[in-house]
Every structure is written in structure tokens, then in C-alpha cells.
Design a protein around this motif. Structure first.
Motif, PDB file in Angstrom:
ATOM      1  N   ARG A  64     -60.080 -74.872  -3.454  1.00  0.00           N
ATOM      2  CA  ARG A  64     -59.302 -73.657  -3.161  1.00  0.00           C
ATOM      3  C   ARG A  64     -59.556 -73.192  -1.735  1.00  0.00           C
ATOM      4  NH1 ARG A  64     -60.990 -71.784  -8.829  1.00  0.00           N
ATOM      5  NH2 ARG A  64     -59.088 -71.989 -10.094  1.00  0.00           N
ATOM      6  N   ARG A  65     -60.811 -73.224  -1.334  1.00  0.00           N
ATOM      7  CA  ARG A  65     -61.163 -72.787   0.036  1.00  0.00           C
ATOM      8  C   ARG A  65     -60.609 -73.759   1.075  1.00  0.00           C
ATOM      9  NH1 ARG A  65     -66.219 -71.669  -2.451  1.00  0.00           N
ATOM     10  NH2 ARG A  65     -66.995 -73.664  -1.659  1.00  0.00           N
ATOM     11  N   LYS A  66     -60.666 -75.050   0.778  1.00  0.00           N
ATOM     12  CA  LYS A  66     -60.290 -76.052   1.779  1.00  0.00           C
ATOM     13  C   LYS A  66     -58.779 -76.176   1.935  1.00  0.00           C
ATOM     14  CE  LYS A  66     -61.189 -80.791   3.279  1.00  0.00           C
ATOM     15  NZ  LYS A  66     -61.975 -82.033   3.068  1.00  0.00           N
ATOM     16  N   TYR A  67     -58.035 -76.122   0.819  1.00  0.00           N
ATOM     17  CA  TYR A  67     -56.601 -76.390   0.876  1.00  0.00           C
ATOM     18  C   TYR A  67     -55.722 -75.177   0.562  1.00  0.00           C
ATOM     19  CZ  TYR A  67     -58.066 -81.249   1.154  1.00  0.00           C
ATOM     20  OH  TYR A  67     -58.648 -82.432   1.551  1.00  0.00           O
ATOM     21  N   GLY A  68     -56.264 -74.119   0.059  1.00  0.00           N
ATOM     22  CA  GLY A  68     -55.492 -72.913  -0.223  1.00  0.00           C
ATOM     23  C   GLY A  68     -54.566 -73.067  -1.411  1.00  0.00           C
ATOM     24  N   ASN A  69     -53.400 -73.612  -1.174  1.00  0.00           N
ATOM     25  CA  ASN A  69     -52.400 -73.784  -2.223  1.00  0.00           C
ATOM     26  C   ASN A  69     -52.691 -75.071  -3.001  1.00  0.00           C
ATOM     27  OD1 ASN A  69     -50.119 -73.536  -3.826  1.00  0.00           O
ATOM     28  ND2 ASN A  69     -48.755 -74.432  -2.281  1.00  0.00           N
ATOM     29  N   VAL A  70     -53.319 -74.929  -4.153  1.00  0.00           N
ATOM     30  CA  VAL A  70     -53.696 -76.102  -4.949  1.00  0.00           C
ATOM     31  C   VAL A  70     -53.204 -75.936  -6.388  1.00  0.00           C
ATOM     32  CG1 VAL A  70     -55.740 -76.655  -3.580  1.00  0.00           C
ATOM     33  CG2 VAL A  70     -55.948 -75.118  -5.549  1.00  0.00           C
ATOM     34  N   LEU A  71     -53.130 -77.050  -7.094  1.00  0.00           N
ATOM     35  CA  LEU A  71     -52.829 -77.042  -8.520  1.00  0.00           C
ATOM     36  C   LEU A  71     -53.753 -78.054  -9.189  1.00  0.00           C
ATOM     37  CD1 LEU A  71     -51.212 -76.174 -10.997  1.00  0.00           C
ATOM     38  CD2 LEU A  71     -49.539 -77.963 -10.435  1.00  0.00           C
ATOM     39  N   PHE A  72     -54.577 -77.544 -10.115  1.00  0.00           N
ATOM     40  CA  PHE A  72     -55.522 -78.402 -10.829  1.00  0.00           C
ATOM     41  C   PHE A  72     -54.879 -78.918 -12.126  1.00  0.00           C
ATOM     42  CE2 PHE A  72     -58.123 -75.377  -8.425  1.00  0.00           C
ATOM     43  CZ  PHE A  72     -58.940 -76.246  -7.712  1.00  0.00           C
ATOM     44  N   ILE A  73     -54.923 -80.237 -12.305  1.00  0.00           N
ATOM     45  CA  ILE A  73     -54.431 -80.867 -13.535  1.00  0.00           C
ATOM     46  C   ILE A  73     -55.662 -81.335 -14.314  1.00  0.00           C
ATOM     47  CG2 ILE A  73     -52.974 -82.631 -14.554  1.00  0.00           C
ATOM     48  CD1 ILE A  73     -51.426 -80.658 -12.852  1.00  0.00           C
ATOM     49  N   VAL A  74     -55.924 -80.711 -15.445  1.00  0.00           N
ATOM     50  CA  VAL A  74     -57.141 -80.999 -16.218  1.00  0.00           C
ATOM     51  C   VAL A  74     -56.814 -81.943 -17.370  1.00  0.00           C
ATOM     52  CG1 VAL A  74     -59.059 -80.022 -17.525  1.00  0.00           C
ATOM     53  CG2 VAL A  74     -58.028 -78.712 -15.639  1.00  0.00           C
ATOM     54  N   CYS A  75     -57.540 -83.056 -17.415  1.00  0.00           N
ATOM     55  CA  CYS A  75     -57.433 -84.014 -18.522  1.00  0.00           C
ATOM     56  C   CYS A  75     -58.832 -84.197 -19.123  1.00  0.00           C
ATOM     57  CB  CYS A  75     -56.905 -85.366 -18.041  1.00  0.00           C
ATOM     58  SG  CYS A  75     -55.260 -85.298 -17.285  1.00  0.00           S
ATOM     59  N   SER A  76     -58.876 -84.383 -20.429  1.00  0.00           N
ATOM     60  CA  SER A  76     -60.177 -84.458 -21.083  1.00  0.00           C
ATOM     61  C   SER A  76     -60.063 -85.144 -22.438  1.00  0.00           C
ATOM     62  CB  SER A  76     -60.757 -83.046 -21.270  1.00  0.00           C
ATOM     63  OG  SER A  76     -61.969 -83.081 -22.009  1.00  0.00           O
ATOM     64  N   GLY A  79     -56.260 -69.726 -14.800  1.00  0.00           N
ATOM     65  CA  GLY A  79     -55.462 -69.070 -13.768  1.00  0.00           C
ATOM     66  C   GLY A  79     -54.135 -69.764 -13.524  1.00  0.00           C
ATOM     67  N   PRO A  80     -53.333 -69.224 -12.618  1.00  0.00           N
ATOM     68  CA  PRO A  80     -51.997 -69.763 -12.317  1.00  0.00           C
ATOM     69  C   PRO A  80     -52.036 -71.117 -11.612  1.00  0.00           C
ATOM     70  CG  PRO A  80     -52.550 -67.985 -10.791  1.00  0.00           C
ATOM     71  CD  PRO A  80     -53.622 -68.000 -11.825  1.00  0.00           C
ATOM     72  N   ASP A  81     -53.216 -71.525 -11.125  1.00  0.00           N
ATOM     73  CA  ASP A  81     -53.312 -72.815 -10.428  1.00  0.00           C
ATOM     74  C   ASP A  81     -53.988 -73.886 -11.285  1.00  0.00           C
ATOM     75  OD1 ASP A  81     -55.872 -71.819 -10.403  1.00  0.00           O
ATOM     76  OD2 ASP A  81     -56.223 -72.104  -8.255  1.00  0.00           O
ATOM     77  N   VAL A  82     -54.018 -73.682 -12.615  1.00  0.00           N
ATOM     78  CA  VAL A  82     -54.655 -74.647 -13.522  1.00  0.00           C
ATOM     79  C   VAL A  82     -53.699 -75.002 -14.651  1.00  0.00           C
ATOM     80  CG1 VAL A  82     -56.631 -75.138 -15.006  1.00  0.00           C
ATOM     81  CG2 VAL A  82     -56.923 -73.631 -13.016  1.00  0.00           C
ATOM     82  N   TYR A  83     -53.611 -76.306 -14.958  1.00  0.00           N
ATOM     83  CA  TYR A  83     -52.779 -76.742 -16.082  1.00  0.00           C
ATOM     84  C   TYR A  83     -53.553 -77.787 -16.884  1.00  0.00           C
ATOM     85  CZ  TYR A  83     -48.768 -78.106 -18.881  1.00  0.00           C
ATOM     86  OH  TYR A  83     -47.918 -78.344 -19.933  1.00  0.00           O
ATOM     87  N   TYR A  84     -53.477 -77.662 -18.219  1.00  0.00           N
ATOM     88  CA  TYR A  84     -54.222 -78.550 -19.108  1.00  0.00           C
ATOM     89  C   TYR A  84     -53.281 -79.546 -19.776  1.00  0.00           C
ATOM     90  CZ  TYR A  84     -58.031 -75.276 -18.446  1.00  0.00           C
ATOM     91  OH  TYR A  84     -59.004 -74.502 -17.882  1.00  0.00           O
TER      92      TYR A  84
END
Length: 350
Positions: free
Chosen positions: A252-264, A277-282
Motif C-alpha cells: 500500500r505504501r509503495k504503490y498506493g492504488n493496489v488490489l489484493f487477491i487472496v487465495c487459500s 477493506g475495499p482493496d481486498v478480494y477473496y
């Protein structure tokens, strides 16, 4: 044996008499006497089983780590030195392990001027369009067997193999084996089947639209749970929550506009414990192959532990953050891992 068995039965009968002479269990005593033949048969079967197990242990060939041994049929007087020897590798473990083994096969073959051959039934063929020649291990005929020293360490002897057909035996989990063919490995070999590629593409397009994140830096997050939670004594380690928060904040600090895609392999645990949050998707995709294609379509990766997670990191072009607590030192897994051989030097430990 004919003398010993009646004596053993007599001792057992006496013990049964002592235990049950007070008539608390006369039926059991009568049953015991009537089962004399069955008793002999059971005892004989037990003795034969013990003999079989002992002989199996004594006659089983011992594999010495780091050894180079000829195949049982190897005869130096008959074997001809081929112009381009054939090389194959064992496929132990699951998909991520097989990717290591396949990559090692290509890298070692290229370095030694050999022809790599893979089996026809390998699971990698269900996921990737592999162009490598296929064939049975019988093609090797007389060959040398190279037993790895440690599963997650570099075996130096693979740099200069003998000029004969070869079989690499082991997991061979080090980036050093295939760094010489990295670009070719990713662009020409680990190319997903069209169906998997299409599902991953549609998934990401839908997520970007849903989150209104077109133009964001995609960061894959792989959360390994399952056996890594249960088998900590072996050295498996499930990354703790602070690791994920630290790694995600780094991007978040390095790129600002990010979207995390979580797989597990335990997506419900991830949803219950990580950011919402709005920048995380599971991802709730039931197909692990599609999840891998999704992760490797991202620009950056946060990995935890295990070969599946490792390859998700290796195949992305950008930054890779890994959990430095895996494996635990002085454990079964820790003792067969050399960290500088397992983790590429440009990856970021946290």
C-alpha cells in the motif's frame, strides 16, 4: 515349532485359568480352550509377518543422500556413450513439487546438453501446455541415478553430470537449478491450458469491475493453512496475522492504488482474520489450478509457505514478499532446507 506352540498355548491356558477360575467368566475360558487351532494359526501368521517385515527392512537398498549410483543393469562394457544422453526426474509430492522437479529437469538438461523426457501421466500436463518430449522411464536403459543431498538445497554435482543417461531422484527444490532457463520455463512451458487461462482472466476482469480498481497494482496473497497448522513439529509454519498486515501495508505504501487477491486452502479463515477493506478480494474458486493462474496473473505476490505458494511468487514479474519464519530451524523440514538456495535473493523477507 511343533514343540514350542503347545507350550505357549499351555502358558496362555494357565494364565486364563488363574484369571477366570473364580467362575466370573467360565464361558470365556471354554471359548479359549476350543480355539486352540485358531490360536496356532494366528500365532503363525504373526510370526511370518514379523519375519517378512524384518527381511524387507534388511534387504531394502539404502539411499545415500548426495550419492551417484549406476542403475542395477548398468554394465560399463556394454553401454555406449550417446551423443545426447537422456535425462529424467522423479515426481514426488503434488503440483508445486512437480513444478520444481520439472524446472530442475529442464535446467539441468540444458546445462549438460541432455534431452529431457517426462512421463505421459504427470499431472502437470492437466494444467500446462508442456512441449517437452514424453516417454517411459525404460527409455533410460542403463543410466546413473543422482540422489539429492537435501530436498530444498542445491546439489552441486548436477552442474556436471556423467555423459550417460541420468535419473534425478528427489524433490530438487532450489531456484538455482533452473535460473538458467527461467524466461523459457515461464513463457514457453508453464503456459496454462486455455480453459484455465480463460477462467482466470474472467475472474480478474470481474473483480476489477466489482471493486472499481481498473489500473490498480494487482497483488496476489496466498494463505497456506491446513497441514501447515497441524504439523508444526515437522517444521511447517503457518504465517501469523501480523505478517499479512505488514506485507499488505508494504505494498500500500509503495504503490498506493493496489488490489489484493487472496487465495487459500482455508479461505474462510482468511476472510475471518484478514482485512475486509475495499482493496481486498477473496477467491472462493474451488479449483486450485485456476487460483494458481489468478495469482500468477498478478504483478506482485505475498507468499506464505509451501511449493504452490513459492511458484506463485516465482512466476510474477514484480515484488515478492515471503514469510521468513518458514521453515522452523532444527526441525525435519528446517534441516533439509538451505535458505539461500530455496529463496531467490531478490525476494523480500518479513
Amino acid at each position: 515349532m511343533s514343540v514350542l506352540l503347545p507350550r505357549i498355548h499351555a502358558v496362555c491356558s494357565y494364565c486364563a485359568y488363574v484369571l477366570f477360575h473364580n467362575r466370573l467368566c467360565p464361558v470365556l475360558m471354554l471359548w479359549f480352550r476350543r480355539c486352540q487351532k485358531w490360536f496356532y494359526a494366528l500365532l503363525l501368521a504373526l510370526i511370518l509377518l514379523v519375519v517378512y517385515l524384518v527381511l524387507n527392512i534388511l534387504t531394502k537398498p539404502r539411499v545415500i543422500p548426495g550419492s551417484i549410483v549406476p542403475s542395477p543393469n548398468f554394465d560399463i562394457s556394454r553401454v555406449k556413450r550417446p551423443d545426447r544422453p537422456i535425462i529424467m526426474i522423479t515426481y514426488w509430492g503434488r503440483l508445486g513439487n512437480h513444478m520444481f522437479e520439472y524446472g530442475t529437469l529442464l535446467g539441468v538438461a540444458k546445462r549438460n546438453g541432455m534431452i529431457p523426457i517426462i512421463p505421459k501421466e504427470i499431472d502437470l500436463l492437466d494444467v500446462f501446455n508442456l512441449p517437452t518430449q514424453q516417454g517411459d522411464v525404460d527409455l533410460l536403459d542403463m543410466h546413473y541415478i543422482y540422489n539429492e543431498e537435501k530436498a530444498a538445497a542445491y546439489f552441486n554435482k548436477t552442474r556436471h553430470l556423467k555423459p550417460y543417461n541420468a535419473l534425478l531422484a528427489g524433490y530438487y527444490q532450489s531456484w538455482k537449478y533452473f535460473e538458467n532457463v527461467k524466461d523459457e520455463l515461464i513463457s514457453k512451458h508453464f503456459v496454462y491450458k486455455d480453459e484455465i487461462k480463460q477462467k482466470a482472466k474472467e475472474f480478474l476482469e470481474n473483480v476489477l469491475t466489482l471493486k472499481n480498481k481498473h489500473g490498480a497494482a494487482l497483488v496476489g496473497v496466498h494463505v497456506r493453512r491446513g497441514d501447515f497448522v497441524r504439523q508444526t513439529l515437522k517444521g511447517y509454519t503457518a504465517a501469523p496475522l501480523p505478517y499479512f498486515y505488514q506485507a499488505m501495508n508494504y505494498f500500500r505504501r509503495k504503490y498506493g492504488n493496489v488490489l489484493f487477491i487472496v487465495c487459500s486452502n482455508d479461505i474462510f479463515w482468511a476472510e475471518d482474520n484478514l482485512d475486509v477493506g475495499p482493496d481486498v478480494y477473496y477467491s472462493h474458486n474451488p479449483d486450485g489450478n485456476v487460483d494458481l493462474a489468478v495469482l500468477t496473473s498478478c504483478s506482485h505476490m505475498i507468499i506464505t509457505a509451501g511449493s504452490y505458494s513459492w511458484w506463485a511468487g516465482y512466476m510474477v514479474p514484480g515484488d515478492v514478499v515471503y514469510f521468513k519464519g518458514f521453515p522452523q530451524p532444527n526441525t525435519k523440514i528446517g534441516n533439509i532446507t538451505v535458505r539461500e538456495d530455496y529463496y531467490p535473493p531478490h525476494w523480500i523477507p518479513m
